[in-house]
Design an enzyme around this catalytic site. Structure first.
Site, PDB file in Angstrom:
ATOM      1  N   CYS A 141      23.252   0.585 -12.211  1.00 32.44           N
ATOM      2  CA  CYS A 141      23.705  -0.611 -12.160  1.00 32.44           C
ATOM      3  C   CYS A 141      22.926  -1.564 -13.312  1.00 32.44           C
ATOM      4  CB  CYS A 141      23.490  -1.247 -10.902  1.00 32.44           C
ATOM      5  SG  CYS A 141      21.875  -1.601 -10.323  1.00 32.44           S
ATOM      6  N   HIS A 172       3.981   3.252   5.105  1.00 30.85           N
ATOM      7  CA  HIS A 172       3.945   2.241   3.815  1.00 30.85           C
ATOM      8  C   HIS A 172       4.969   2.945   2.649  1.00 30.85           C
ATOM      9  CE1 HIS A 172       0.504   0.027   5.623  1.00 30.85           C
ATOM     10  NE2 HIS A 172       1.438  -0.332   6.181  1.00 30.85           N
TER      11      HIS A 172
HETATM   12  C1  BJW Z   1     -13.726   6.147   4.083  1.00 29.17           C
HETATM   13  C2  BJW Z   1     -14.310   6.580   2.844  1.00 29.17           C
HETATM   14  C3  BJW Z   1     -14.419   8.003   2.974  1.00 29.17           C
HETATM   15  C4  BJW Z   1     -14.006   4.737   2.403  1.00 29.17           C
HETATM   16  N1  BJW Z   1     -13.844   8.482   4.176  1.00 29.17           N
HETATM   17  N2  BJW Z   1     -13.298   6.574   5.204  1.00 29.17           N
HETATM   18  C5  BJW Z   1      -0.299  -9.402  12.598  1.00 29.17           C
HETATM   19  C6  BJW Z   1      -1.602 -10.017  12.395  1.00 29.17           C
HETATM   20  C7  BJW Z   1      -2.008 -10.499  11.271  1.00 29.17           C
HETATM   21  C8  BJW Z   1      -1.219 -10.181   9.873  1.00 29.17           C
HETATM   22  C9  BJW Z   1       0.175  -9.816  10.182  1.00 29.17           C
HETATM   23  C10 BJW Z   1       0.440  -9.235  11.292  1.00 29.17           C
HETATM   24  N3  BJW Z   1       1.596  -8.728  11.203  1.00 29.17           N
HETATM   25  C11 BJW Z   1       2.113  -8.655   9.932  1.00 29.17           C
HETATM   26  C12 BJW Z   1       0.986  -9.372   9.119  1.00 29.17           C
HETATM   27  C13 BJW Z   1       0.964  -9.695   7.744  1.00 29.17           C
HETATM   28  C14 BJW Z   1       0.583  -8.235   6.950  1.00 29.17           C
HETATM   29  C15 BJW Z   1      -0.798  -7.999   7.267  1.00 29.17           C
HETATM   30  O1  BJW Z   1      -1.099  -7.199   8.191  1.00 29.17           O
HETATM   31  N4  BJW Z   1      -1.872  -8.660   6.773  1.00 29.17           N
HETATM   32  C16 BJW Z   1      -3.247  -8.482   7.204  1.00 29.17           C
HETATM   33  C17 BJW Z   1      -3.995  -7.951   5.838  1.00 29.17           C
HETATM   34  C18 BJW Z   1      -4.026  -9.904   7.392  1.00 29.17           C
HETATM   35  N5  BJW Z   1       1.236  -7.014   7.234  1.00 29.17           N
HETATM   36  C19 BJW Z   1       2.432  -6.969   6.526  1.00 29.17           C
HETATM   37  O2  BJW Z   1       3.064  -7.833   5.791  1.00 29.17           O
HETATM   38  C20 BJW Z   1       3.468  -5.616   6.921  1.00 29.17           C
HETATM   39  N6  BJW Z   1       4.726  -5.874   7.116  1.00 29.17           N
HETATM   40  C21 BJW Z   1       5.130  -6.555   8.254  1.00 29.17           C
HETATM   41  O3  BJW Z   1       4.359  -6.767   9.130  1.00 29.17           O
HETATM   42  O4  BJW Z   1       6.341  -6.821   8.355  1.00 29.17           O
HETATM   43  C22 BJW Z   1       6.966  -7.522   9.550  1.00 29.17           C
HETATM   44  C23 BJW Z   1       7.083  -8.810   8.871  1.00 29.17           C
HETATM   45  C24 BJW Z   1       7.785  -9.200   8.105  1.00 29.17           C
HETATM   46  C25 BJW Z   1       8.179 -10.556   7.417  1.00 29.17           C
HETATM   47  C26 BJW Z   1       7.303 -11.783   8.238  1.00 29.17           C
HETATM   48  C27 BJW Z   1       6.511 -11.261   9.156  1.00 29.17           C
HETATM   49  C28 BJW Z   1       6.252  -9.846   9.533  1.00 29.17           C
HETATM   50  C29 BJW Z   1       3.342  -4.713   5.639  1.00 29.17           C
HETATM   51  C30 BJW Z   1       2.123  -4.264   5.279  1.00 29.17           C
HETATM   52  C31 BJW Z   1       2.199  -3.518   4.174  1.00 29.17           C
HETATM   53  C32 BJW Z   1       0.984  -3.106   3.295  1.00 29.17           C
HETATM   54  N7  BJW Z   1       1.283  -2.459   2.050  1.00 29.17           N
HETATM   55  C33 BJW Z   1      -0.057  -2.020   1.439  1.00 29.17           C
HETATM   56  C34 BJW Z   1       0.305  -1.569  -0.124  1.00 29.17           C
HETATM   57  C35 BJW Z   1       1.262  -0.222   0.145  1.00 29.17           C
HETATM   58  C36 BJW Z   1       1.845   0.105  -1.406  1.00 29.17           C
HETATM   59  C37 BJW Z   1       0.722   0.517  -2.219  1.00 29.17           C
HETATM   60  O5  BJW Z   1      -0.187   1.338  -1.977  1.00 29.17           O
HETATM   61  O6  BJW Z   1       0.856   0.020  -3.362  1.00 29.17           O
HETATM   62  O7  BJW Z   1      -0.427  -0.836   1.892  1.00 29.17           O
HETATM   63  S1  BJW Z   1      -1.482  -3.110   1.346  1.00 29.17           S
HETATM   64  C38 BJW Z   1      -2.841  -1.660   1.630  1.00 29.17           C
HETATM   65  O8  BJW Z   1      -3.134  -1.873   2.777  1.00 29.17           O
HETATM   66  C39 BJW Z   1      -1.962  -0.511   1.382  1.00 29.17           C
HETATM   67  C40 BJW Z   1      -2.642   0.289   2.658  1.00 29.17           C
HETATM   68  O9  BJW Z   1      -1.798   1.253   3.173  1.00 29.17           O
HETATM   69  C41 BJW Z   1      -2.903  -0.782   3.791  1.00 29.17           C
HETATM   70  C42 BJW Z   1      -3.914  -0.310   4.700  1.00 29.17           C
HETATM   71  O10 BJW Z   1      -5.099  -0.234   4.009  1.00 29.17           O
HETATM   72  P1  BJW Z   1      -6.122   1.090   4.434  1.00 29.17           P
HETATM   73  O11 BJW Z   1      -5.377   2.000   4.151  1.00 29.17           O
HETATM   74  O12 BJW Z   1      -6.659   0.555   5.860  1.00 29.17           O
HETATM   75  O13 BJW Z   1      -7.223   0.755   3.468  1.00 29.17           O
HETATM   76  P2  BJW Z   1      -8.587  -0.093   3.052  1.00 29.17           P
HETATM   77  O14 BJW Z   1      -8.844  -0.014   1.720  1.00 29.17           O
HETATM   78  O15 BJW Z   1      -8.207  -1.505   3.965  1.00 29.17           O
HETATM   79  O16 BJW Z   1      -9.667   0.393   4.124  1.00 29.17           O
HETATM   80  C43 BJW Z   1     -10.358   1.936   3.481  1.00 29.17           C
HETATM   81  C44 BJW Z   1     -11.303   2.361   4.681  1.00 29.17           C
HETATM   82  O17 BJW Z   1     -11.604   3.662   4.188  1.00 29.17           O
HETATM   83  C45 BJW Z   1     -12.503   1.322   4.847  1.00 29.17           C
HETATM   84  O18 BJW Z   1     -12.630   1.234   6.222  1.00 29.17           O
HETATM   85  C46 BJW Z   1     -13.645   2.231   4.222  1.00 29.17           C
HETATM   86  O19 BJW Z   1     -14.884   2.049   4.972  1.00 29.17           O
HETATM   87  C47 BJW Z   1     -13.061   3.477   4.457  1.00 29.17           C
HETATM   88  N8  BJW Z   1     -13.613   4.450   3.705  1.00 29.17           N
HETATM   89  N9  BJW Z   1     -14.443   5.709   1.925  1.00 29.17           N
HETATM   90  C48 BJW Z   1     -13.460   7.805   5.074  1.00 29.17           C
HETATM   91  N10 BJW Z   1     -14.697   8.752   2.374  1.00 29.17           N
HETATM   92 ZN    ZN Z   2      21.006   0.189  -9.353  1.00 33.17          ZN
END
Ligand code: BJW
Ligand code: ZN
Length: 242
Positions: free
Chosen positions: A151, A120
Site C-alpha cells: 500500500c 514489547h
Molecule cells: C543489569 C545489568 C546486568 C544493568 N545484569 N542487570 C502506570 C503508572 C505509571 C506509568 C504508566 C502506568 N501505566 C502506563 C504508564 C505509561 C508508560 C510507563 O510505564 N511509563 C513509565 C516510564 C512512567 N507505559 C506505557 O506507555 C505502556 N503502555 C501502556 O501502559 O498502555 C496502556 C495505556 C495506553 C494508553 C494510555 C494509557 C495506558 C507501554 C510501555 C512500552 C515501553 N516501550 C519500551 C520501548 C520498546 C521498543 C524498543 O526497545 O525500542 O520498552 S521503553 C523501554 O523500557 C523498553 C523496555 O522494554 C522498557 C523497560 O525497560 P527495562 O527493560 O526495565 O530496562 P531499563 O534500562 O529501565 O533497566 C535496566 C536494568 O538492568 C537496570 O535496573 C540496571 O541496573 C540493570 N542492569 N546491567 C543485570 N549486567
Molecule cells: Zn501496507
C-alpha cells in the site's frame, strides 16, 4: 549478597513446580546491548518520546528508523550471554516454566529458550502503518525509509511504544504464568515501566517467592524476598539447580 543467598535461590528453584521469569534490558547488557535507564543508558542521550512513541514517529519517521536500523545492525553481531543460556537450562529443569521478556532483541530465543512471551514486541518484525500487514524481516538490512510493498505507507518496527497497548495475547499469557508461579525471577529490569512492572506485584499477591537479579536496587526491590546483586550473566549460572 552471601553464598547463603545463592544457595537459597538454588534451593527455591530446585523445589519449585512452576517458575516464571521477567527479564529486561539488563539481561542483554553483557551481550553489548545498552540498557535504557541508568548510567550509559540510551535515554541519557535521546528523548524516549522522540524515538519510542507514535507521536515521535509521526513527527520524524526517518529519525526513528535511523535509530532502529542502527540497533538492528548492532544485533546482527550480538550473541546471547551466559545469563540467557542459564535460563535455557532452567527451563529444562523446571516442570512448568515461562519466560516473560520486555526485550525486543530475541536473544532469549537465539539462546534456545522456548516458552517465551514478548511483552514489547520485537525489533525484527515490521508492521505497515497503512494496511496493518505484519512481516518478519529478521536479519535483513532495511532501507532508510522502509515503506509497504502493498500500500506504500510507512512501515514501523513491531514494538510497543509509550502510550500503546501491549499485545493482548502476550499480556494474557504473562498474567497467567505470573499467577501460577511458585518462584518469580525478576532479572535486569528497572521495574519502572508499566504494566510490565505490575507483574512483580501480581506475583507477590499470588504468593510467589520473588528473587531479583540486578547490580542495583530497583523500584521493585522493596517487595522482593531475595535480592542477588550482580550482573545476570554471572549470577544466573550460579543458581540454576544441578
Ligand atoms: C543489569 C545489568 C546486568 C544493568 N545484569 N542487570 C502506570 C503508572 C505509571 C506509568 C504508566 C502506568 N501505566 C502506563 C504508564 C505509561 C508508560 C510507563 O510505564 N511509563 C513509565 C516510564 C512512567 N507505559 C506505557 O506507555 C505502556 N503502555 C501502556 O501502559 O498502555 C496502556 C495505556 C495506553 C494508553 C494510555 C494509557 C495506558 C507501554 C510501555 C512500552 C515501553 N516501550 C519500551 C520501548 C520498546 C521498543 C524498543 O526497545 O525500542 O520498552 S521503553 C523501554 O523500557 C523498553 C523496555 O522494554 C522498557 C523497560 O525497560 P527495562 O527493560 O526495565 O530496562 P531499563 O534500562 O529501565 O533497566 C535496566 C536494568 O538492568 C537496570 O535496573 C540496571 O541496573 C540493570 N542492569 N546491567 C543485570 N549486567
Ligand atoms: Zn501496507
Amino acid at each position: 549478597m552471601t553464598k547463603d543467598d545463592l544457595a537459597r535461590a538454588r534451593e527455591w528453584l530446585a523445589e519449585a513446580q512452576s517458575v516464571t521469569v521477567l527479564t529486561g534490558a539488563g539481561v542483554s547488557a553483557e551481550s553489548g546491548i545498552a540498557t535504557f535507564r541508568g548510567p550509559g543508558g540510551v535515554w541519557e542521550k535521546v528523548n524516549p518520546m522522540e524515538l519510542a512513541s507514535s507521536e515521535g514517529f509521526r513527527r520524524d519517521p526517518r529519525k526513528v528508523w535511523a535509530w532502529y536500523n542502527a540497533r538492528r545492525r548492532q544485533l546482527l553481531e550480538a550473541r546471547p550471554n551466559p545469563g540467557h543460556y542459564a535460563l535455557v537450562e532452567l527451563e529444562k529443569r523446571v516442570p512448568c516454566f515461562g519466560l516473560i521478556t520486555q526485550n525486543v532483541d530475541r536473544l532469549h530465543q537465539a539462546a534456545g529458550s522456548r516458552n517465551v512471551v514478548e511483552l514489547h514486541g520485537n525489533i525484527w518484525e515490521v508492521r505497515c502503518t497503512g494496511c496493518g500487514r505484519l512481516e518478519d524481516r529478521t536479519g535483513v538490512e532495511l532501507p532508510d525509509e522502509p515503506h509497504c510493498d502493498h500500500c506504500g505507507a510507512w512501515l514501523r518496527p513491531n514494538v510497543v511504544w509509550f502510550g500503546e497497548e501491549l499485545p493482548s495475547g502476550a499480556w494474557r499469557l504473562a498474567e497467567e504464568w505470573t499467577r501460577r508461579a511458585d518462584v518469580f525471577l525478576v532479572v535486569g529490569t528497572s521495574a519502572e515501566v508499566w504494566p510490565a512492572a505490575g507483574l512483580i506485584y501480581l506475583a507477590k499477591d499470588a504468593g510467589a517467592k520473588i528473587i531479583e537479579i540486578n547490580p542495583e536496587d530497583t523500584a521493585a526491590t522493596k517487595v522482593v524476598d531475595l535480592a542477588l546483586r550482580g550482573p545476570s550473566g554471572q549470577i544466573l549460572p550460579q543458581i540454576v539447580p544441578a
